[in-house]
Design a protein around this motif. Structure first.
Motif, mmCIF file in Angstrom:
data_model
loop_
_atom_site.group_PDB
_atom_site.id
_atom_site.type_symbol
_atom_site.label_atom_id
_atom_site.label_comp_id
_atom_site.label_asym_id
_atom_site.label_seq_id
_atom_site.Cartn_x
_atom_site.Cartn_y
_atom_site.Cartn_z
ATOM 1 N N TYR A 1 0.830 -1.200 0.000
ATOM 2 C CA TYR A 1 0.000 0.000 0.000
ATOM 3 C C TYR A 1 0.873 1.262 0.000
ATOM 4 N N MET A 2 1.954 1.220 0.783
ATOM 5 C CA MET A 2 2.848 2.381 0.881
ATOM 6 C C MET A 2 3.602 2.612 -0.426
ATOM 7 N N GLU A 3 4.049 1.531 -1.047
ATOM 8 C CA GLU A 3 4.742 1.663 -2.328
ATOM 9 C C GLU A 3 3.836 2.307 -3.373
ATOM 10 N N ASP A 4 2.567 1.877 -3.383
ATOM 11 C CA ASP A 4 1.600 2.433 -4.342
ATOM 12 C C ASP A 4 1.362 3.923 -4.085
ATOM 13 N N ALA A 5 1.506 4.326 -2.815
ATOM 14 C CA ALA A 5 1.293 5.728 -2.460
ATOM 15 C C ALA A 5 2.602 6.520 -2.488
ATOM 16 N N GLN B 1 -0.621 7.644 9.799
ATOM 17 C CA GLN B 1 -1.926 8.294 9.964
ATOM 18 C C GLN B 1 -2.011 9.590 9.159
ATOM 19 N N THR B 2 -0.891 10.322 9.069
ATOM 20 C CA THR B 2 -0.910 11.571 8.305
ATOM 21 C C THR B 2 -1.069 11.317 6.809
ATOM 22 N N HIS B 3 -0.747 10.085 6.387
ATOM 23 C CA HIS B 3 -0.885 9.726 4.971
ATOM 24 C C HIS B 3 -2.043 8.741 4.755
ATOM 25 N N LYS B 4 -2.926 8.701 5.734
ATOM 26 C CA LYS B 4 -4.034 7.745 5.688
ATOM 27 C C LYS B 4 -4.899 7.933 4.439
ATOM 28 N N ALA C 1 -4.128 9.176 1.498
ATOM 29 C CA ALA C 1 -3.426 8.696 0.306
ATOM 30 C C ALA C 1 -3.413 7.176 0.246
ATOM 31 N N LEU C 2 -3.232 6.554 1.386
ATOM 32 C CA LEU C 2 -3.187 5.088 1.443
ATOM 33 C C LEU C 2 -4.561 4.490 1.140
ATOM 34 N N GLU C 3 -5.601 5.099 1.690
ATOM 35 C CA GLU C 3 -6.955 4.564 1.481
ATOM 36 C C GLU C 3 -7.502 4.901 0.096
ATOM 37 N N THR C 4 -6.876 5.873 -0.559
ATOM 38 C CA THR C 4 -7.261 6.157 -1.941
ATOM 39 C C THR C 4 -6.888 4.990 -2.851
ATOM 40 N N GLY C 5 -5.839 4.284 -2.435
ATOM 41 C CA GLY C 5 -5.429 3.092 -3.175
ATOM 42 C C GLY C 5 -6.171 1.868 -2.678
ATOM 43 N N ASP C 6 -5.432 0.748 -2.510
ATOM 44 C CA ASP C 6 -6.060 -0.530 -2.151
ATOM 45 C C ASP C 6 -6.232 -0.748 -0.651
ATOM 46 N N MET C 7 -5.598 0.092 0.180
ATOM 47 C CA MET C 7 -5.650 -0.161 1.626
ATOM 48 C C MET C 7 -7.084 -0.056 2.136
ATOM 49 N N PRO C 8 -7.592 -1.118 2.793
ATOM 50 C CA PRO C 8 -8.968 -1.097 3.327
ATOM 51 C C PRO C 8 -9.150 0.007 4.364
ATOM 52 N N GLY D 1 -9.825 1.695 7.734
ATOM 53 C CA GLY D 1 -9.618 1.222 9.105
ATOM 54 C C GLY D 1 -8.455 0.264 9.262
ATOM 55 N N PHE D 2 -7.714 0.017 8.202
ATOM 56 C CA PHE D 2 -6.603 -0.951 8.248
ATOM 57 C C PHE D 2 -5.574 -0.583 9.310
ATOM 58 N N LEU D 3 -5.249 0.703 9.410
ATOM 59 C CA LEU D 3 -4.220 1.128 10.365
ATOM 60 C C LEU D 3 -4.665 0.964 11.816
ATOM 61 N N ASP D 4 -5.982 0.928 12.051
ATOM 62 C CA ASP D 4 -6.488 0.777 13.423
ATOM 63 C C ASP D 4 -6.073 -0.557 14.040
ATOM 64 N N TYR D 5 -5.862 -1.545 13.193
ATOM 65 C CA TYR D 5 -5.456 -2.876 13.677
ATOM 66 C C TYR D 5 -4.192 -2.791 14.520
ATOM 67 N N PHE D 6 -3.225 -2.021 14.042
ATOM 68 C CA PHE D 6 -1.939 -1.952 14.730
ATOM 69 C C PHE D 6 -2.064 -1.288 16.097
ATOM 70 N N SER D 7 -2.862 -0.252 16.176
ATOM 71 C CA SER D 7 -3.077 0.412 17.471
ATOM 72 C C SER D 7 -3.747 -0.523 18.471
ATOM 73 N N THR D 8 -4.528 -1.460 17.955
ATOM 74 C CA THR D 8 -5.248 -2.404 18.815
ATOM 75 C C THR D 8 -4.333 -3.493 19.367
ATOM 76 N N VAL D 9 -3.446 -4.029 18.525
ATOM 77 C CA VAL D 9 -2.638 -5.183 18.943
ATOM 78 C C VAL D 9 -1.364 -4.799 19.686
ATOM 79 N N LEU D 10 -0.859 -3.586 19.464
ATOM 80 C CA LEU D 10 0.406 -3.209 20.097
ATOM 81 C C LEU D 10 0.378 -3.282 21.627
ATOM 82 N N PRO D 11 -0.679 -2.805 22.301
ATOM 83 C CA PRO D 11 -0.702 -2.931 23.771
ATOM 84 C C PRO D 11 -0.618 -4.376 24.244
#
Length: 228
Positions: free
Chosen positions: A88-92, A126-129, A131-138, A140-150
């Motif tokens: 996703y990042m490469e595409d953006a 998050q600041t590039h969210k 741009a990332l979601e404009t492409g293929d990134m689903p 709420g995808f980034l929310d997963y990481f905030s959930t599992v890190l704790p």
């Protein structure tokens, strides 16, 4: 530990087997070793019982295995998500070097370093969210990481704490294990001489006893594991 082939949890089982054998064969030992009397057997038994009382070492090891498995399974899951994030990042047209480094750390089980780096890069993502979601990134995808890190931080801290506790327990009980092994070694070496070229020699051969003890432990573990 006095013998690199023996795990700490092996000592009680190996010791019990040798105590049982020397009790059975004491009269034959006494022909060659007059000090291997009832008093010696009692001292041997006491040394093994002292080791048995240090069973918390094994308990902590098993506890760590459980925490480690959960932590590493989650790390593998996160790493799979990061693989998609890279694309996703490469595409953006975003810099993927940090994510590649984080994936390497997860793969090498440097969990603490990977989690720290991932926390630091999340605000950038998050600041590039958009741009990332404009492409293929689903969405709420980034929310997963905030959930599992704790959860990863909790399990990693548990793992470090348990390992530290285990090391302390091992050091505190080192003398007990060395004393127990001095008896195990003596009875084994002398038993193999007394019963050389007989079937009873196997009862005093540590490698054979070890194979038997571990097989029995494995069978017990399998029998206690519920079917899926």
């Amino acid at each position: 530990m006095a013998n690199n082939n023996l795990n700490y949890e092996d000592y009680p089982a190996i010791g019990d087997a040798l105590v049982a054998s020397i009790n059975r064969d004491q009269s034959e030992f006494m022909v060659h070793y007059k000090t291997m009397n009832t008093g010696f057997i009692t001292e041997f038994q006491n040394a093994i019982d002292a080791v048995r009382a240090a069973a918390s070492v094994l308990a902590k090891t098993e506890e760590r295995k459980s925490v480690t498995k959960k932590l590493y399974d989650l790390a593998d899951e996160v790493n799979k998500k990061l693989l998609f994030l890279l694309e996703y990042m490469e595409d953006a047209d975003l810099d993927v070097r940090v994510i590649s480094s984080i994936r390497s750390k997860f793969s090498s089980r440097n969990i603490e370093g990977a989690v720290k780096d991932l926390r630091e890069v999340l605000p950038y993502l998050q600041t590039h969210k958009t741009a990332l979601e404009t492409g293929d990134m689903p969405d709420g995808f980034l929310d997963y990481f905030s959930t599992v890190l704790p959860q990863m931080e909790v399990w990693n801290a548990e793992q470090i704490s348990i390992l530290s506790t285990r090391k302390s327990l091992v050091e505190a009980n080192k003398v007990l294990f060395e004393n127990a092994y001095s008896y195990i070694s003596k009875v084994s070496n002398r038993g193999k001489k007394v019963f050389k070229k007989t079937i009873k020699k196997n009862d005093y051969t540590i490698s054979k006893l070890l194979t038997q003890v571990r097989a029995e432990a494995k069978n017990k573990e399998n029998s206690e594991t519920p079917n899926p």
